[in-house]
Design a protein around this motif. Structure first.
Motif, PDB file in Angstrom:
ATOM      1  N   PRO A  47       0.832  -1.205   0.000  1.00  0.00           N
ATOM      2  CA  PRO A  47       0.000   0.000   0.000  1.00  0.00           C
ATOM      3  C   PRO A  47       0.869   1.258   0.000  1.00  0.00           C
ATOM      4  O   PRO A  47       2.051   1.211   0.345  1.00  0.00           O
ATOM      5  CB  PRO A  47      -0.811  -0.123   1.292  1.00  0.00           C
ATOM      6  CG  PRO A  47       0.011  -0.994   2.174  1.00  0.00           C
ATOM      7  CD  PRO A  47       0.771  -1.926   1.263  1.00  0.00           C
ATOM      8  N   TYR A  75      -3.020   2.639  -8.395  1.00  0.00           N
ATOM      9  CA  TYR A  75      -3.514   2.975  -7.053  1.00  0.00           C
ATOM     10  C   TYR A  75      -4.704   3.925  -7.055  1.00  0.00           C
ATOM     11  O   TYR A  75      -5.435   3.988  -6.077  1.00  0.00           O
ATOM     12  CB  TYR A  75      -2.388   3.578  -6.212  1.00  0.00           C
ATOM     13  CG  TYR A  75      -1.394   2.552  -5.759  1.00  0.00           C
ATOM     14  CD1 TYR A  75      -1.699   1.667  -4.736  1.00  0.00           C
ATOM     15  CD2 TYR A  75      -0.149   2.449  -6.371  1.00  0.00           C
ATOM     16  CE1 TYR A  75      -0.792   0.703  -4.330  1.00  0.00           C
ATOM     17  CE2 TYR A  75       0.769   1.497  -5.965  1.00  0.00           C
ATOM     18  CZ  TYR A  75       0.440   0.630  -4.949  1.00  0.00           C
ATOM     19  OH  TYR A  75       1.341  -0.317  -4.550  1.00  0.00           O
ATOM     20  N   PRO A  77      -5.005   7.223  -6.606  1.00  0.00           N
ATOM     21  CA  PRO A  77      -5.030   8.009  -5.371  1.00  0.00           C
ATOM     22  C   PRO A  77      -5.928   9.239  -5.478  1.00  0.00           C
ATOM     23  O   PRO A  77      -6.058   9.842  -6.550  1.00  0.00           O
ATOM     24  CB  PRO A  77      -3.574   8.420  -5.183  1.00  0.00           C
ATOM     25  CG  PRO A  77      -3.017   8.437  -6.574  1.00  0.00           C
ATOM     26  CD  PRO A  77      -3.726   7.333  -7.307  1.00  0.00           C
ATOM     27  N   ASP A  78      -6.519   9.603  -4.382  1.00  0.00           N
ATOM     28  CA  ASP A  78      -7.351  10.793  -4.313  1.00  0.00           C
ATOM     29  C   ASP A  78      -6.465  12.035  -4.384  1.00  0.00           C
ATOM     30  O   ASP A  78      -5.285  11.997  -4.007  1.00  0.00           O
ATOM     31  CB  ASP A  78      -8.134  10.781  -3.000  1.00  0.00           C
ATOM     32  CG  ASP A  78      -9.144  11.898  -2.895  1.00  0.00           C
ATOM     33  OD1 ASP A  78      -9.676  12.327  -3.937  1.00  0.00           O
ATOM     34  OD2 ASP A  78      -9.414  12.348  -1.769  1.00  0.00           O
ATOM     35  N   SER A  81      -4.329  13.120  -1.438  1.00  0.00           N
ATOM     36  CA  SER A  81      -3.048  12.509  -1.076  1.00  0.00           C
ATOM     37  C   SER A  81      -1.897  13.518  -1.142  1.00  0.00           C
ATOM     38  O   SER A  81      -0.765  13.194  -0.775  1.00  0.00           O
ATOM     39  CB  SER A  81      -2.747  11.313  -1.988  1.00  0.00           C
ATOM     40  OG  SER A  81      -2.597  11.732  -3.341  1.00  0.00           O
ATOM     41  N   ARG A 115     -12.927   1.022 -12.355  1.00  0.00           N
ATOM     42  CA  ARG A 115     -12.294   2.300 -12.010  1.00  0.00           C
ATOM     43  C   ARG A 115     -12.442   3.265 -13.178  1.00  0.00           C
ATOM     44  O   ARG A 115     -12.293   2.860 -14.327  1.00  0.00           O
ATOM     45  CB  ARG A 115     -10.819   2.092 -11.679  1.00  0.00           C
ATOM     46  CG  ARG A 115     -10.619   1.274 -10.421  1.00  0.00           C
ATOM     47  CD  ARG A 115      -9.181   0.946 -10.230  1.00  0.00           C
ATOM     48  NE  ARG A 115      -8.794   0.021 -11.312  1.00  0.00           N
ATOM     49  CZ  ARG A 115      -7.599  -0.471 -11.482  1.00  0.00           C
ATOM     50  NH1 ARG A 115      -6.632  -0.133 -10.677  1.00  0.00           N
ATOM     51  NH2 ARG A 115      -7.337  -1.296 -12.465  1.00  0.00           N
ATOM     52  N   TRP A 136     -14.304  10.436  -3.355  1.00  0.00           N
ATOM     53  CA  TRP A 136     -13.378   9.366  -3.723  1.00  0.00           C
ATOM     54  C   TRP A 136     -13.791   8.055  -3.060  1.00  0.00           C
ATOM     55  O   TRP A 136     -14.128   8.022  -1.876  1.00  0.00           O
ATOM     56  CB  TRP A 136     -11.958   9.767  -3.306  1.00  0.00           C
ATOM     57  CG  TRP A 136     -10.904   8.782  -3.683  1.00  0.00           C
ATOM     58  CD1 TRP A 136     -10.290   8.657  -4.897  1.00  0.00           C
ATOM     59  CD2 TRP A 136     -10.306   7.804  -2.848  1.00  0.00           C
ATOM     60  NE1 TRP A 136      -9.359   7.660  -4.870  1.00  0.00           N
ATOM     61  CE2 TRP A 136      -9.349   7.111  -3.620  1.00  0.00           C
ATOM     62  CE3 TRP A 136     -10.495   7.421  -1.526  1.00  0.00           C
ATOM     63  CZ2 TRP A 136      -8.580   6.073  -3.111  1.00  0.00           C
ATOM     64  CZ3 TRP A 136      -9.729   6.390  -1.007  1.00  0.00           C
ATOM     65  CH2 TRP A 136      -8.783   5.727  -1.801  1.00  0.00           C
ATOM     66  N   ASN A 137     -13.767   6.980  -3.810  1.00  0.00           N
ATOM     67  CA  ASN A 137     -14.175   5.672  -3.287  1.00  0.00           C
ATOM     68  C   ASN A 137     -13.357   4.520  -3.864  1.00  0.00           C
ATOM     69  O   ASN A 137     -13.830   3.398  -3.931  1.00  0.00           O
ATOM     70  CB  ASN A 137     -15.658   5.437  -3.580  1.00  0.00           C
ATOM     71  CG  ASN A 137     -15.932   5.261  -5.069  1.00  0.00           C
ATOM     72  OD1 ASN A 137     -15.171   5.725  -5.916  1.00  0.00           O
ATOM     73  ND2 ASN A 137     -17.020   4.590  -5.397  1.00  0.00           N
ATOM     74  N   SER A 139     -10.917   2.591  -2.862  1.00  0.00           N
ATOM     75  CA  SER A 139     -10.067   1.960  -1.855  1.00  0.00           C
ATOM     76  C   SER A 139      -9.670   0.573  -2.341  1.00  0.00           C
ATOM     77  O   SER A 139     -10.326  -0.011  -3.195  1.00  0.00           O
ATOM     78  CB  SER A 139     -10.794   1.876  -0.518  1.00  0.00           C
ATOM     79  OG  SER A 139     -11.988   1.146  -0.668  1.00  0.00           O
ATOM     80  N   PRO A 140      -8.579   0.043  -1.782  1.00  0.00           N
ATOM     81  CA  PRO A 140      -8.147  -1.296  -2.193  1.00  0.00           C
ATOM     82  C   PRO A 140      -9.265  -2.326  -1.975  1.00  0.00           C
ATOM     83  O   PRO A 140      -9.996  -2.246  -0.999  1.00  0.00           O
ATOM     84  CB  PRO A 140      -6.961  -1.589  -1.272  1.00  0.00           C
ATOM     85  CG  PRO A 140      -6.482  -0.244  -0.841  1.00  0.00           C
ATOM     86  CD  PRO A 140      -7.709   0.632  -0.788  1.00  0.00           C
ATOM     87  N   SER A 147      -5.903  -1.556  -6.134  1.00  0.00           N
ATOM     88  CA  SER A 147      -7.365  -1.418  -6.258  1.00  0.00           C
ATOM     89  C   SER A 147      -7.837  -1.963  -7.577  1.00  0.00           C
ATOM     90  O   SER A 147      -7.081  -2.260  -8.440  1.00  0.00           O
ATOM     91  CB  SER A 147      -7.766   0.030  -6.116  1.00  0.00           C
ATOM     92  OG  SER A 147      -7.030   0.862  -6.948  1.00  0.00           O
TER      93      SER A 147
END
Length: 147
Positions: A47, A75, A77-78, A81, A115, A136-137, A139-140, A147
């Motif tokens: 992660p 990943y 990422p939002d 981050s 995604r 944002w949703n 997540s792994p 993800s």
């Protein structure tokens, strides 16, 4: 900074012309790889706190961050981050912009689970047409950090 200067000295002019793949590992350490590298491989499969692409500029006798984004389809990422990215860059001693120079908005479709990259504020899934969430949703989903 000494580690970064040693690393950047090993890069070719052609490599330095393109952005690099980066991740911020769970210890807040900046990890770099050639642009065409997978973010998950750069992170050793674990992660991350942040991920994206980053370009460097050598000016006034020092290296600075020219461009930095959260563009990582491994990943997703939002944009939130950024603080982890900024802190890692600060630890290296690299001058940086105040935020991502290019923000990518990722969302997972609640219906088909694909995604998506949201473009032009169109929160519609490109795969099934469903409405994507405003927050944002991505997540792994498998516990591996991917993800």
């Amino acid at each position: 900074m000494a580690d970064f200067v040693s690393w950047v000295a090993e890069q070719s002019t052609a490599e330095l012309a393109d952005p690099f793949t980066f991740v911020i590992d769970m210890e807040g350490v900046l990890r770099l790889a050639p642009r065409r590298s997978e973010h998950v491989a750069c992170a050793g499969g674990g992660p991350v706190l942040g991920a994206g692409e980053i370009g460097f500029v050598h000016e006034a006798g020092r290296w600075t961050v020219g461009d930095v984004s959260n563009h990582s389809t491994g990943y997703c990422p939002d944009v939130g981050s950024w603080p982890a990215v900024a802190q890692a860059l600060d630890q290296v001693g690299l001058l940086r912009p105040p935020g991502f120079t290019h923000e990518v908005v990722f969302r997972r479709c609640p219906d088909c689970q694909e995604r998506n990259i949201v473009r032009e504020d169109d929160f519609s899934c490109v795969f099934c047409g469903s409405t994507l969430p405003a927050v944002w949703n991505v997540s792994p989903v498998d516990g591996s950090g991917r993800s």
